[in-house]
Design a protein around this motif. Structure first.
Motif, PDB file in Angstrom:
ATOM      1  N   ILE A 157       0.841  -1.210   0.000  1.00 25.82           N
ATOM      2  CA  ILE A 157       0.000   0.000   0.000  1.00 25.82           C
ATOM      3  C   ILE A 157       0.874   1.258   0.000  1.00 25.82           C
ATOM      4  N   ASN A 158       1.947   1.229   0.782  1.00 22.74           N
ATOM      5  CA  ASN A 158       2.908   2.333   0.825  1.00 22.74           C
ATOM      6  C   ASN A 158       3.415   2.647  -0.586  1.00 22.74           C
ATOM      7  N   HIS A 159       3.865   1.621  -1.289  1.00 22.57           N
ATOM      8  CA  HIS A 159       4.411   1.837  -2.631  1.00 22.57           C
ATOM      9  C   HIS A 159       3.317   2.081  -3.662  1.00 22.57           C
ATOM     10  N   ARG A 160       2.123   1.592  -3.417  1.00 25.76           N
ATOM     11  CA  ARG A 160       1.016   1.912  -4.332  1.00 25.76           C
ATOM     12  C   ARG A 160       0.753   3.415  -4.293  1.00 25.76           C
ATOM     13  N   GLY A 161       0.877   4.019  -3.100  1.00 25.13           N
ATOM     14  CA  GLY A 161       0.761   5.477  -2.988  1.00 25.13           C
ATOM     15  C   GLY A 161       1.813   6.154  -3.846  1.00 25.13           C
ATOM     16  N   GLN A 162       2.992   5.567  -3.887  1.00 27.15           N
ATOM     17  CA  GLN A 162       4.072   6.134  -4.702  1.00 27.15           C
ATOM     18  C   GLN A 162       3.799   5.917  -6.183  1.00 27.15           C
ATOM     19  N   ILE A 165       1.646   8.635  -7.396  1.00 25.50           N
ATOM     20  CA  ILE A 165       2.400   9.878  -7.616  1.00 25.50           C
ATOM     21  C   ILE A 165       3.155   9.799  -8.949  1.00 25.50           C
ATOM     22  N   ARG A 169       2.660  11.771 -13.088  1.00 19.27           N
ATOM     23  CA  ARG A 169       3.753  12.547 -13.683  1.00 19.27           C
ATOM     24  C   ARG A 169       4.352  11.874 -14.910  1.00 19.27           C
TER      25      ARG A 169
ATOM     26  N   TYR B  26       0.419   0.846  14.381  1.00 18.84           N
ATOM     27  CA  TYR B  26       1.684   0.711  13.669  1.00 18.84           C
ATOM     28  C   TYR B  26       1.760   1.719  12.517  1.00 18.84           C
ATOM     29  N   ALA B  27       0.642   1.871  11.784  1.00 22.88           N
ATOM     30  CA  ALA B  27       0.633   2.835  10.679  1.00 22.88           C
ATOM     31  C   ALA B  27       0.969   4.234  11.203  1.00 22.88           C
ATOM     32  N   SER B  51       1.840  18.731  -6.385  1.00 23.30           N
ATOM     33  CA  SER B  51       2.107  17.946  -5.181  1.00 23.30           C
ATOM     34  C   SER B  51       1.285  18.424  -3.984  1.00 23.30           C
ATOM     35  N   PHE B 153      -6.758   3.269   7.802  1.00 18.21           N
ATOM     36  CA  PHE B 153      -5.305   3.132   7.940  1.00 18.21           C
ATOM     37  C   PHE B 153      -4.622   2.821   6.620  1.00 18.21           C
ATOM     38  N   GLU B 154      -5.319   2.219   5.677  1.00 20.47           N
ATOM     39  CA  GLU B 154      -4.651   1.952   4.392  1.00 20.47           C
ATOM     40  C   GLU B 154      -4.487   3.263   3.613  1.00 20.47           C
ATOM     41  N   ILE B 157      -1.344   4.762   5.129  1.00 20.54           N
ATOM     42  CA  ILE B 157      -0.121   4.099   4.663  1.00 20.54           C
ATOM     43  C   ILE B 157       0.193   4.517   3.219  1.00 20.54           C
ATOM     44  N   ASN B 158      -0.843   4.597   2.397  1.00 22.88           N
ATOM     45  CA  ASN B 158      -0.694   5.057   1.011  1.00 22.88           C
ATOM     46  C   ASN B 158      -0.009   6.430   0.975  1.00 22.88           C
ATOM     47  N   ARG B 160       1.586   7.887   3.455  1.00 24.36           N
ATOM     48  CA  ARG B 160       2.895   7.847   4.120  1.00 24.36           C
ATOM     49  C   ARG B 160       3.971   7.488   3.102  1.00 24.36           C
ATOM     50  N   GLY B 161       3.624   6.590   2.166  1.00 23.97           N
ATOM     51  CA  GLY B 161       4.554   6.269   1.078  1.00 23.97           C
ATOM     52  C   GLY B 161       4.873   7.526   0.283  1.00 23.97           C
ATOM     53  N   GLN B 162       3.868   8.370   0.100  1.00 18.29           N
ATOM     54  CA  GLN B 162       4.076   9.615  -0.644  1.00 18.29           C
ATOM     55  C   GLN B 162       4.908  10.594   0.181  1.00 18.29           C
ATOM     56  N   ARG B 164       7.197   9.840   2.191  1.00 16.45           N
ATOM     57  CA  ARG B 164       8.604   9.417   2.093  1.00 16.45           C
ATOM     58  C   ARG B 164       9.236   9.902   0.791  1.00 16.45           C
ATOM     59  N   ILE B 165       8.469   9.865  -0.308  1.00 14.49           N
ATOM     60  CA  ILE B 165       8.963  10.384  -1.594  1.00 14.49           C
ATOM     61  C   ILE B 165       9.231  11.886  -1.495  1.00 14.49           C
ATOM     62  N   ILE B 166       8.282  12.612  -0.916  1.00 21.53           N
ATOM     63  CA  ILE B 166       8.423  14.084  -0.838  1.00 21.53           C
ATOM     64  C   ILE B 166       9.609  14.431   0.071  1.00 21.53           C
TER      65      ILE B 166
END
Lengths: 172, 172
Positions: A157-162, A165, A169, B26-27, B51, B153-154, B157-158, B160-162, B164-166
């Motif tokens: 799910i974390n990487h699906r968010g990425q 993004i 783009r 945890y999330a 963004s 929470f999903e 997490i979605n 949160r992945g973004q 981390r990218i930002i």
């Protein structure tokens, strides 16, 4: 598919495993939606020099799931052969950019399905008590099998968010 | 914190609710790790014109959780006053960029905690049967309360992945 928004029992699985698989299934469903019809160029697209490609992230999902199959059901780490098959997908970054490209969507989906089908079989062999089993894991703390498999889908799910993004783009 | 890698029972909650809250905890723990010590400028940073800022995503987590409190426990939509409080955080995009900026990390953490503490109280009033309750939800399909709170929470997490990218691309 009529049950995609239900976190509940699934036939042939114990109650908690049914719920865990319900969440894994929904996560995968949204991943597949996010990557639907992407071309090879789009799967290889790098948003910037530090970015992972969507293709590499898809292979990462399969790789992480495979690692946890081996870790929780066989109680071992990957062997040398497995590391050479999955290493780039696990590590992403430079290694992923160099090693994972030029594949079409079907390539990734086949691997995702193959690994997921093995997960479905493996989970038939265990029950709720197994999910509760603990051992020392990250940072010298205890984790149970439920947490380890929760982590498999929360990483997806974390990487699906990425992926979402990156997809917005796409210039390819 | 010694139980952060356990998806299991939590005192005062029914078994499935304990597991759901374990995952929510945890999330949130990983969200807090991702934003630890960010400055106002970093929280406002926009990776590109499309963004969302990390600050807006933090407020989005609180807003989504609040919506599902109201939706699942009070069985209603947000009223006008609530929409004006939470709308920008829910919609993100243009509205989020315009309306959510200039706040320090403590501002966001206070709101996140306030909403989460209410969730902890609300979940004491229900049980596993409540989690199973279904109603028509997205795309004319049934969803149960477990799914709705899984989605809370999903979604975190979605994004949160973004985050981390930002965060990797912060120039502020």
């Amino acid at each position: 598919m009529d049950k995609i928004y239900l976190i509940t029992d699934i036939p042939e699985y114990s109650p908690q495993i049914g719920r865990l698989l319900s969440m894994m299934n929904y996560a995968r469903f949204t991943t597949l939606q996010a990557v639907n019809s992407l071309s090879v160029d789009q799967l290889d697209f790098l948003m910037d020099p530090e970015s992972n490609s969507i293709g590499a992230l898809l292979l990462h999902f399969a790789a992480v799931e495979y690692v946890y199959q081996v870790y929780t059901f066989e109680k071992r780490e990957l062997n040398e052969e497995e590391v050479s098959r999955w290493g780039a997908a696990l590590n992403l970054g430079e290694e992923g950019r160099a090693g994972i490209r030029g594949n079409d969507l079907e390539f990734y989906l086949n691997i995702l399905n193959e690994v997921r089908n093995r997960t479905f079989e493996l989970f038939k062999t265990v029950n709720d008590d197994w999910l509760e089993q603990e051992e020392e894991f990250w940072n010298e703390k205890q984790a149970n099998h439920y947490f380890m498999w929760f982590h498999v889908f929360e990483d997806e799910i974390n990487h699906r968010g990425q992926i979402r993004i990156i997809k917005k783009r796409l210039t390819a």
